[in-house]
Design a protein around this motif. Structure first.
Motif, mmCIF file in Angstrom:
data_model
loop_
_atom_site.group_PDB
_atom_site.id
_atom_site.type_symbol
_atom_site.label_atom_id
_atom_site.label_comp_id
_atom_site.label_asym_id
_atom_site.label_seq_id
_atom_site.Cartn_x
_atom_site.Cartn_y
_atom_site.Cartn_z
ATOM 1 N N ALA A 401 -31.402 -38.061 -20.500
ATOM 2 C CA ALA A 401 -30.250 -37.171 -20.607
ATOM 3 C C ALA A 401 -29.350 -37.280 -19.377
ATOM 4 O O ALA A 401 -28.113 -37.245 -19.494
ATOM 5 C CB ALA A 401 -30.728 -35.725 -20.783
ATOM 6 N N ALA A 402 -29.959 -37.441 -18.206
ATOM 7 C CA ALA A 402 -29.168 -37.588 -16.983
ATOM 8 C C ALA A 402 -28.338 -38.865 -17.019
ATOM 9 O O ALA A 402 -27.183 -38.885 -16.567
ATOM 10 C CB ALA A 402 -30.092 -37.588 -15.760
ATOM 11 N N GLY A 403 -28.918 -39.939 -17.559
ATOM 12 C CA GLY A 403 -28.172 -41.184 -17.685
ATOM 13 C C GLY A 403 -26.976 -41.042 -18.603
ATOM 14 O O GLY A 403 -25.877 -41.540 -18.316
ATOM 15 N N LEU A 404 -27.170 -40.343 -19.734
ATOM 16 C CA LEU A 404 -26.062 -40.101 -20.663
ATOM 17 C C LEU A 404 -24.976 -39.245 -19.999
ATOM 18 O O LEU A 404 -23.777 -39.514 -20.167
ATOM 19 C CB LEU A 404 -26.584 -39.398 -21.913
ATOM 20 C CG LEU A 404 -27.482 -40.223 -22.840
ATOM 21 C CD1 LEU A 404 -28.101 -39.325 -23.908
ATOM 22 C CD2 LEU A 404 -26.699 -41.344 -23.498
ATOM 23 N N ALA A 405 -25.404 -38.231 -19.256
ATOM 24 C CA ALA A 405 -24.439 -37.357 -18.585
ATOM 25 C C ALA A 405 -23.634 -38.123 -17.540
ATOM 26 O O ALA A 405 -22.423 -37.908 -17.391
ATOM 27 C CB ALA A 405 -25.168 -36.173 -17.944
ATOM 28 N N LEU A 406 -24.290 -39.014 -16.817
ATOM 29 C CA LEU A 406 -23.582 -39.819 -15.822
ATOM 30 C C LEU A 406 -22.511 -40.673 -16.483
ATOM 31 O O LEU A 406 -21.390 -40.806 -15.971
ATOM 32 C CB LEU A 406 -24.573 -40.696 -15.061
ATOM 33 C CG LEU A 406 -23.966 -41.674 -14.039
ATOM 34 C CD1 LEU A 406 -23.178 -40.924 -12.971
ATOM 35 C CD2 LEU A 406 -25.066 -42.526 -13.398
ATOM 36 N N GLY A 407 -22.844 -41.249 -17.630
ATOM 37 C CA GLY A 407 -21.860 -42.034 -18.364
ATOM 38 C C GLY A 407 -20.654 -41.208 -18.762
ATOM 39 O O GLY A 407 -19.501 -41.642 -18.632
ATOM 40 N N LEU A 408 -20.903 -39.975 -19.242
ATOM 41 C CA LEU A 408 -19.791 -39.098 -19.618
ATOM 42 C C LEU A 408 -18.915 -38.759 -18.421
ATOM 43 O O LEU A 408 -17.686 -38.688 -18.542
ATOM 44 C CB LEU A 408 -20.336 -37.816 -20.255
ATOM 45 C CG LEU A 408 -20.857 -37.935 -21.687
ATOM 46 C CD1 LEU A 408 -21.495 -36.620 -22.125
ATOM 47 C CD2 LEU A 408 -19.737 -38.325 -22.640
ATOM 48 N N LEU A 409 -19.547 -38.549 -17.272
ATOM 49 C CA LEU A 409 -18.770 -38.253 -16.065
ATOM 50 C C LEU A 409 -17.882 -39.433 -15.676
ATOM 51 O O LEU A 409 -16.708 -39.253 -15.314
ATOM 52 C CB LEU A 409 -19.712 -37.889 -14.908
ATOM 53 C CG LEU A 409 -20.378 -36.515 -14.987
ATOM 54 C CD1 LEU A 409 -21.389 -36.348 -13.852
ATOM 55 C CD2 LEU A 409 -19.317 -35.409 -14.912
#
Length: 423
Positions: A401-409
């Motif tokens: 989930a953190a990896g996905l969030a980083l991509g969104l950022l």
């Protein structure tokens, strides 16, 4: 590139770290059920291959899953899939580094603590990164030279071992529990993962809409035969398989003596190095592609003035891979790599549905291949991918989930920058 050359790209991805290092782990988890689990996951991967084949038959340009999902669901969804695929390849490449250290421990008999491991990983990172920066032709030569020797020793081992297998050892006992089957299925998907890489250079194929679907099926069929055959050989020849450090080498020693053990051991090391070289090349080009599309900062796509290659992406990818390799074990990296990869597979399956629904509206060219029983195939893919995700631990889920969030950022930051520039 014709269908056979493209299929070789997929087979090259399958014959890697998991192929050589996981047979003992399969047996430790599910015993003689291992070949059946590999065959069952092969059926799931075949459904995934059909999804890739149908969507891939619509396009003549390079891009793979990123391109497919972008056409089906728009730029944001396409970016997230491209980003997840990038993360998956980073973790998979890091797992190859961990596998290399394990192989060095087995072949040298030394412990290889953090210091020596860091030196090996650092040197390998610099060497492979240099090949990637110098240019695709030089790196492709390295990958091709190493790929040629991957399959032949395995085929030789299976051919020599088949007549002397202990068939009684292959008889399945009581069925393993769901937890054990899930763990084995996750490892099996890691072994198969990467066959779809052949869709990324589709633009270099002589007839991509025809050749990519054929190559996907050919490469996966070859992978299933080799994986099931190699694991059956390990079970039928190696006593105490669960404790074996390099099961296929031990099997080769039974039929070919010490020379056979070293043949497989050296092949395993070269296979991991070759996969690492090819993966870093794909990693950097994917990050460059995201930058070129304007999805992330253009800085990530910075090119070498001398060679014209994505030097910034190579350096960033290499540093991240080295850090991951030093921070996780091979087994933990396998699970994380599969967790990210199944999100890509599920997204491509959903793209089949979306693009079929939008046929005639100009969302994408018409499919030249339409898979049979599409609802069933898509359902199998989604159910299988969901089952794999369910095996992840909370920590691994949070990391994903953190990896996905980083991509969104990164995506949101770039979108904000574009708006500021436009105003």
């Amino acid at each position: 590139m014709g269908p056979i050359a493209l299929a070789a790209v997929g087979v090259n991805s399958i014959i890697g770290a998991g192929f050589y290092l996981l047979p003992a782990q399969y047996f430790a988890v599910v015993g003689p059920w291992a070949p059946l689990v590999l065959l069952a996951v092969g059926v799931l991967m075949f459904a995934i291959a059909l999804c890739f084949a149908e969507v891939g038959s619509r396009f003549e340009v390079s891009g793979g899953a990123y391109l497919y999902v972008r056409a089906a669901y728009g730029p944001l969804a396409g970016f997230e899939v491209g980003w997840v695929l990038y993360l998956s390849r980073l973790v998979s490449t890091a797992a190859m580094f961990s596998a290399l250290i394990m192989l060095l421990k087995v072949t040298t008999g030394l412990e290889w603590g953090l210091g020596p491991s860091a030196v090996v990983i650092g040197v390998m990172t610099v060497v492979v990164a240099a090949f990637s920066i110098v240019g695709g032709r030089a790196n492709a030569g390295l990958v091709t030279a190493l790929a040629v020797i991957k399959v032949a020793p395995v085929v030789l081992l299976i051919a020599l071992a088949a007549p002397v297998l202990d068939t009684a050892a292959l008889a399945p006992g009581p069925a393993p529990g769901w937890s054990a089957l899930g763990a084995a299925a996750t490892m099996a998907m890691f072994s198969y993962a990467g066959f779809e890489n052949l869709a990324i250079p589709a633009g270099e194929a002589s007839n991509p809409q025809r050749d990519v679907p054929r190559a996907l099926v050919i490469s996966l069929a070859a992978g299933v035969v080799l994986l099931v055959g190699a694991n059956a050989v390990a079970i039928g020849l190696v006593n105490g398989l669960s404790d074996s450090k390099l099961a296929l080498a031990d099997a080769a020693q039974v039929v070919m003596g010490p020379a056979g053990w070293w043949m497989i051991a050296v092949t395993a090391i070269l296979a991991v190095v070759g996969s690492k070289a090819g993966s870093l090349l794909a990693n950097s080009r994917l990050l460059q592609g995201l930058a070129d599309q304007g999805d992330i900062a253009a800085w990530f796509g910075g090119r070498s003035k001398r060679y014209g290659t994505p030097a910034t992406a190579v350096v960033v990818s290499s540093a991240l891979v080295a850090a991951l390799a030093l921070s996780g074990t091979f087994q933990s990296l396998v699970v994380l790599a599969v967790g990210t990869r199944v999100l890509v597979y599920a997204s491509v399956a959903l793209s089949v549905v979306r693009l079929r629904a939008r046929d005639g509206y100009g969302a994408a060219p018409a499919a030249r291949f339409r898979m049979p029983l599409a609802p069933l195939m898509v359902g199998v893919v989604l159910a299988g991918c969901g089952g794999i995700l369910a095996t992840m631990t909370l920590t691994q889920g949070v990391a994903l989930a953190a990896g996905l969030a980083l991509g969104l950022l990164l995506y949101a930051g770039q979108a904000y920058q574009r708006r500021r520039t436009a105003s």
